[in-house]
Write a protein that holds these residues in place. Sequence first.
Motif, PDB file in Angstrom:
ATOM      1  N   ALA A 166       0.806  -1.216   0.000  1.00 18.17           N
ATOM      2  CA  ALA A 166       0.000   0.000   0.000  1.00 18.17           C
ATOM      3  C   ALA A 166       0.838   1.264   0.000  1.00 18.17           C
ATOM      4  O   ALA A 166       0.441   2.279  -0.603  1.00 18.17           O
ATOM      5  CB  ALA A 166      -0.921   0.007   1.213  1.00 18.17           C
ATOM      6  N   PHE A 167       2.013   1.221   0.655  1.00 18.76           N
ATOM      7  CA  PHE A 167       2.739   2.465   0.910  1.00 18.76           C
ATOM      8  C   PHE A 167       4.140   2.111   1.377  1.00 18.76           C
ATOM      9  O   PHE A 167       4.372   1.036   1.926  1.00 18.76           O
ATOM     10  CB  PHE A 167       2.005   3.264   1.992  1.00 18.76           C
ATOM     11  N   MET A 168       5.095   3.060   1.150  1.00 19.60           N
ATOM     12  CA  MET A 168       6.427   2.929   1.716  1.00 19.60           C
ATOM     13  C   MET A 168       6.775   4.203   2.456  1.00 19.60           C
ATOM     14  O   MET A 168       6.492   5.313   1.974  1.00 19.60           O
ATOM     15  CB  MET A 168       7.469   2.684   0.625  1.00 19.60           C
ATOM     16  N   THR A 169       7.389   4.069   3.630  1.00 15.92           N
ATOM     17  CA  THR A 169       7.797   5.244   4.393  1.00 15.92           C
ATOM     18  C   THR A 169       9.279   5.152   4.746  1.00 15.92           C
ATOM     19  O   THR A 169       9.754   4.123   5.222  1.00 15.92           O
ATOM     20  CB  THR A 169       6.931   5.401   5.660  1.00 15.92           C
ATOM     21  N   HIS A 170      10.018   6.218   4.434  1.00 13.27           N
ATOM     22  CA  HIS A 170      11.437   6.307   4.771  1.00 13.27           C
ATOM     23  C   HIS A 170      11.552   7.007   6.119  1.00 13.27           C
ATOM     24  O   HIS A 170      10.870   8.001   6.381  1.00 13.27           O
ATOM     25  CB  HIS A 170      12.182   7.091   3.686  1.00 13.27           C
ATOM     26  N   LEU A 171      12.446   6.519   6.982  1.00 11.17           N
ATOM     27  CA  LEU A 171      12.521   6.996   8.358  1.00 11.17           C
ATOM     28  C   LEU A 171      13.606   8.054   8.585  1.00 11.17           C
ATOM     29  O   LEU A 171      13.927   8.361   9.730  1.00 11.17           O
ATOM     30  CB  LEU A 171      12.743   5.815   9.310  1.00 11.17           C
ATOM     31  N   GLY A 172      14.155   8.635   7.524  1.00 14.12           N
ATOM     32  CA  GLY A 172      15.112   9.718   7.695  1.00 14.12           C
ATOM     33  C   GLY A 172      16.556   9.289   7.607  1.00 14.12           C
ATOM     34  O   GLY A 172      16.880   8.104   7.617  1.00 14.12           O
ATOM     35  N   ASP A 173      17.455  10.285   7.576  1.00 16.95           N
ATOM     36  CA  ASP A 173      18.862  10.066   7.249  1.00 16.95           C
ATOM     37  C   ASP A 173      18.963   9.383   5.895  1.00 16.95           C
ATOM     38  O   ASP A 173      19.533   8.300   5.734  1.00 16.95           O
ATOM     39  CB  ASP A 173      19.586   9.256   8.326  1.00 16.95           C
ATOM     40  N   VAL A 174      18.391  10.077   4.929  1.00 14.21           N
ATOM     41  CA  VAL A 174      18.493   9.600   3.556  1.00 14.21           C
ATOM     42  C   VAL A 174      19.951   9.654   3.122  1.00 14.21           C
ATOM     43  O   VAL A 174      20.443   8.762   2.424  1.00 14.21           O
ATOM     44  CB  VAL A 174      17.618  10.457   2.623  1.00 14.21           C
ATOM     45  N   THR A 175      20.650  10.712   3.539  1.00 16.72           N
ATOM     46  CA  THR A 175      22.037  10.924   3.141  1.00 16.72           C
ATOM     47  C   THR A 175      22.918  11.106   4.376  1.00 16.72           C
ATOM     48  O   THR A 175      22.434  11.268   5.499  1.00 16.72           O
ATOM     49  CB  THR A 175      22.156  12.172   2.257  1.00 16.72           C
ATOM     50  N   GLU A 176      24.239  11.123   4.138  1.00 19.02           N
ATOM     51  CA  GLU A 176      25.195  11.258   5.232  1.00 19.02           C
ATOM     52  C   GLU A 176      25.431  12.718   5.630  1.00 19.02           C
ATOM     53  O   GLU A 176      25.503  13.038   6.814  1.00 19.02           O
ATOM     54  CB  GLU A 176      26.526  10.607   4.829  1.00 19.02           C
ATOM     55  N   HIS A 177      25.532  13.619   4.646  1.00 18.81           N
ATOM     56  CA  HIS A 177      25.888  15.001   4.982  1.00 18.81           C
ATOM     57  C   HIS A 177      24.814  16.001   4.572  1.00 18.81           C
ATOM     58  O   HIS A 177      24.939  17.180   4.911  1.00 18.81           O
ATOM     59  CB  HIS A 177      27.206  15.391   4.292  1.00 18.81           C
ATOM     60  N   GLY A 178      23.820  15.586   3.838  1.00 19.91           N
ATOM     61  CA  GLY A 178      22.770  16.509   3.418  1.00 19.91           C
ATOM     62  C   GLY A 178      23.232  17.542   2.408  1.00 19.91           C
ATOM     63  O   GLY A 178      22.576  18.579   2.239  1.00 19.91           O
ATOM     64  N   THR A 179      24.320  17.272   1.690  1.00 16.07           N
ATOM     65  CA  THR A 179      24.796  18.208   0.668  1.00 16.07           C
ATOM     66  C   THR A 179      23.882  18.152  -0.548  1.00 16.07           C
ATOM     67  O   THR A 179      23.147  17.179  -0.761  1.00 16.07           O
ATOM     68  CB  THR A 179      26.226  17.871   0.237  1.00 16.07           C
ATOM     69  N   GLU A 180      23.972  19.193  -1.368  1.00 17.31           N
ATOM     70  CA  GLU A 180      23.144  19.207  -2.569  1.00 17.31           C
ATOM     71  C   GLU A 180      23.451  18.012  -3.459  1.00 17.31           C
ATOM     72  O   GLU A 180      22.547  17.421  -4.056  1.00 17.31           O
ATOM     73  CB  GLU A 180      23.359  20.519  -3.330  1.00 17.31           C
ATOM     74  N   ASP A 181      24.717  17.650  -3.567  1.00 16.25           N
ATOM     75  CA  ASP A 181      25.095  16.526  -4.420  1.00 16.25           C
ATOM     76  C   ASP A 181      24.492  15.219  -3.904  1.00 16.25           C
ATOM     77  O   ASP A 181      23.920  14.439  -4.677  1.00 16.25           O
ATOM     78  CB  ASP A 181      26.618  16.418  -4.480  1.00 16.25           C
ATOM     79  N   GLU A 182      24.621  14.972  -2.589  1.00 21.08           N
ATOM     80  CA  GLU A 182      24.062  13.739  -2.021  1.00 21.08           C
ATOM     81  C   GLU A 182      22.546  13.720  -2.158  1.00 21.08           C
ATOM     82  O   GLU A 182      21.950  12.691  -2.534  1.00 21.08           O
ATOM     83  CB  GLU A 182      24.452  13.628  -0.545  1.00 21.08           C
TER      84      GLU A 182
END
Length: 640
Positions: A111-127
Amino acid sequence: MTAAERQNPLHRRSLLRAAAVLPAAGAAVAGLGAPARAASTEASAASAEVSSAAASSAGANGRRFDPASPRFVLAVLPDTQYLFDADSTDPAPLREAFRHLVAERGEANIAFMTHLGDVTEHGTEDEIERAADTFRTLHGKVPYSVLAGNHDIASGDDQRGDSAYLAAFGPARYKAMPTYRGASPDGYNTYHVLTAADRSWLVLALDWRTSDKGLAWARGVLDAHPTLPAVLTTHDIAWADDDGAAQLSDNGKRLWEGLIRGNDQIFLALGGHYWPPGRTVLRNDAGNDVHVHITNYQDRYYGGAGMIRTYGFDLARGVIDVETFSPWLLSRDPAKRSALEAETVELTGPADRFVLDIDFDARFRGFAPVVPPKPRPASAVMPRGTVAYWRFDAAGTSAGGTAGRPVADGAVVRDLSGNGNHLTVGRLASSGPGALTWSADHHPGQPAHASLRFDGGKDPDRGAILTTAARAALNSEKFTRGYTIETFVRLPDPFEGDHSWMGLLSWEGRNGDAGKTTGWSPLEPTCSLNLSPERFLQFVVYPQRQDADPTSWSHAVPVGRWMHIALVNDGHRTVMYVDGSKIARNPAQPSTGIATLGKPFVLGATQFDERFSHGFYGWIGDTRIVNRALPVREFLTPFA
């Protein structure tokens, strides 16, 4: 191929390997990589009950997500930060996880997928841009939510203002999704409404540090959708010891006090951030359980290898089945997996694979009570060919009764079909008043909200029966074009005493007198529904046109709950259904009609050699006989 896969070719691993491999994602989703300042509150005031699943895409197997099925999956994706870590980026595991969700959406009913955060390591524009590009594999195919973890933003709570994360994963990303309903004014908190198991569910995706304004917004969302069960997702809510025993973090305590404990709708709260994974159960202000789980595998091999957790909601069984696995590692040839890959491919510890027992109706009763259907008039449940229909409420009896009071001998239950097949109450031998009493208990889908409580036994002198008159038309009906016999039954819990071979319904007479030479004995009746010592339903019929005794057997039926039983004959063979489901042991033997002998039809017992014994023990509700085979959708309580 493993031994398990050889035994079960439809195992998840085999399904994954057989799924078509989708091409790798290319450029970012149009419009999702551009800066987007979140400035909206709820995007729509549309009712949360509106189905959002109609526009859902089919999986690679061609099946579509079914919003009416009682089984569905909520997929959870924790911290993926080590897959998007400066020049160490490798999105392959996450892409494979998304391919799996897309390919299996229809089969697993995701039905749905939820991501729990910390998608990236540094939150830079490139990441962030690389992560946003990877989500293209999923986008438009499975609805989802993403929230900010501490590694995705520089600092502060949800009032921090613009960020690369907000530009890529803010409200603009979700606006085209049918499940998206709105965001907090800052854009860091969103809510989503999905339709699954024939009801609406709310997902709250909260920033890793929700401000007082954010909490007030979340409370407002719950207040605006007061009947929706809610799953809260955030990055930081609890931590666990090495045994998986979890407790609230400092931020989790703030969420508990400011939002969760006072809002009974929230029954499941999911977070990442910490490892190892763990879980606990807390009691809210309404006295109900709230399940709090940590899901995080970034410390495992390959940064968690795109590990996903599936919450398999099963409202039919009253459980949530939880599994944790890496589609990326599952997609590889088992013979070529390295030791670490084989060790990480699926996690089966008590914090990773478990079952939550939840009585969903009871858990949600405080805010979304189940409204029982109203009684239906007899005219609404008498299809063409109805021969007899009996019910035990005021509409169906000449002498209404109070629940718990005896039904007097001689009382008449009218045949509401208009065919005159009325039933008259009698007791076996010297049975006392308690052998048959009125009851308000009933199957929730039963047209009439009443039943009769029988207190019979193996003693031939104990029990009660309801019989048609000597000249009733039903006594001689042959049913050569088919029939459907239906009744509602409930067995007591505990099921005390010896009630083996007790009769539920039958026609009087000996099959030998009808010229039948097969079967167990020529002294048993020509048609009867009975219960074996193992609680198997037995329907034995001696057909009008064949010298045979085709017998249907059910599984061991339950005690303590109502069930619907249907016996359907199309003029050629007979099939038994229990709760709308065809049972296995239906004989293929030809069966045309019923060899009735002009003798009464009976509820509550079965004869042998024209003598009653083994009176019924339990409740019997509405009973109907139709002179043709009915489809399941036309049963007294329709089944999908």
